[in-house]
Design an enzyme around this catalytic site. Structure first.
Site: not given
Length: 386
Positions: A72, A189, A223
């Site tokens: 993502h 992330d 996400e």
């Protein structure tokens, strides 16, 4: 099947370029344009959904069943919730993250008229003014505010600058790469995962290996708010592997080296057969790996199941300490992820029967065979208790 060499310079540079692009969830168009440009450079065809999720294609011998890997592009961030009489800004977090990690962050505020720089501060920010109260004030989003670097001491001045409710706030990544392989940054992330996927794709293209089925690298944009890969699959795709951050922490088995294979997250167990196939690929090709479970975690691949797609799903990750804060991983973890993905693309579907969405029992797999189990010992006769 070959374990391919991963271009670590490409991986590092791509990750740094991704980290330099603000992309809090809901504000992802520019990072989509960047990712599409990288796919174009690699010569990989792709298509986009209305909101910007990307599905690329490396053609194999057949398009049914096809395999997919997803990472993502969106990150955590914030949005303007209210304008304060002191000229500061109250924020609503985008994604799930603690205000502990927001305190002190340098940010960009995007308005309809332009962008401003600023800092997220606790309400009591100066020890010279508040003494020990600085250390005892509560933690929470209601206890922080955004100070922009402009002449703004009132609501009216903020409005004159063009600041409005709902303006997006992007937190600086501030990445640091060290010679020992460690990488520290916000938003690893999942921009580190995206870079690993693109590096795996580069290795596959340069190897000119023939793939058994169509392989779809995919990149999603929602996400962090739980939608993920809910609108990008089609009925030809029978299985999908997600790439995301794994969580080294007390009570967890993830590490900052090697690839972590998730067995279960908050949505339930990942597919038994696909997960074991990924572990088998690591074992057969000497890729450092470990297994873990994540009780407070949700991912792209799980979102696809919740959207109603009948696919086999799995999740692999790079260990990232201090998730949704100043995260840290090691280059070896990203290389291991890319190596595993390049092998998975060559592997083909784990269950041949999955070519059809629905069918007879023939070919449906076993998780164990009853005849392989030792029969239970017979219960003692009641008289033996006397």
């Amino acid at each position: 099947m070959q374990k391919l060499a991963i271009d670590t310079d490409f991986l590092r540079n791509t990750m740094l370029e991704l980290l330099s692009i603000p992309s809090p969830v809901g504000f992802t168009d520019e990072v989509v344009h960047y990712t599409c440009s990288k796919l174009t450079e690699l010569g990989v065809p792709f298509e986009l959904t209305r909101r910007g999720a990307i599905r690329a294609t490396l053609k194999g011998e057949t398009d049914r069943p096809a395999c997919a890997v997803v990472a993502h592009l969106d990150t955590i961030g914030a949005i303007v919730r209210a304008l304060k009489p002191n000229g500061r800004i109250t924020m609503l977090p985008l994604g799930t993250w603690s205000s502990r990690f927001a305190e002190g962050a340098r940010v960009t505020l995007f308005t309809d008229r332009g962008a401003y720089r600023g800092t997220i501060l606790p309400l009591l920010a100066s020890g010279h003014a508040y003494n020990e109260a600085v250390d005892t004030q509560p933690v929470g989003w209601e206890h922080v505010e955004l100070r922009i670097d402009e002449d703004a001491q009132s609501v009216e001045q903020l409005r004159n600058l063009g600041v409005n409710i709902g303006d997006f706030i992007a937190v600086d990544a501030q990445p640091e790469l060290h010679e020992n392989g460690y990488i520290a940054s916000r938003h690893l992330d999942d921009k580190a995962g995206v870079a690993a996927l693109l590096a795996a794709l580069k290795a596959l293209i340069e190897s000119k290996i023939s793939l058994p089925v169509h392989f779809h690298p995919m990149f999603t944009v929602t996400e962090e708010v739980g939608f993920g890969a809910s609108a990008i699959l089609d009925e030809r795709i029978s299985e999908m592997v997600g790439i995301d951050i794994a969580i080294p922490a007390t009570g967890q088995n993830s590490r900052e080296h090697g690839v972590t294979v998730a067995i279960c997250d908050s949505s339930g167990p990942f597919d038994y057969h696909l997960t074991r196939e990924l572990i088998g690929l690591c074992e057969r090709h000497n890729i450092q790996h470990q297994r873990d479970v994540f009780p407070y975690y949700f991912s792209d691949s799980a979102a696809a199941l919740r959207a109603g797609f009948d696919i086999r799903h799995a999740l692999i990750g790079f260990g990232g300490d201090s998730s949704h804060g100043y995260e840290r991983t090691h280059l070896s973890a990203l290389v291991a992820v890319a190596e595993l993905i390049s092998l998975y693309a060559q592997n083909g579907p784990v269950i041949a029967r999955d070519r059809k969405a629905i069918g007879p029992i023939e070919g449906f797999p076993h998780q164990y065979k009853p005849e392989d189990l030792e029969p239970p010992a017979p219960l003692p006769h009641p008289k033996e208790f006397l």
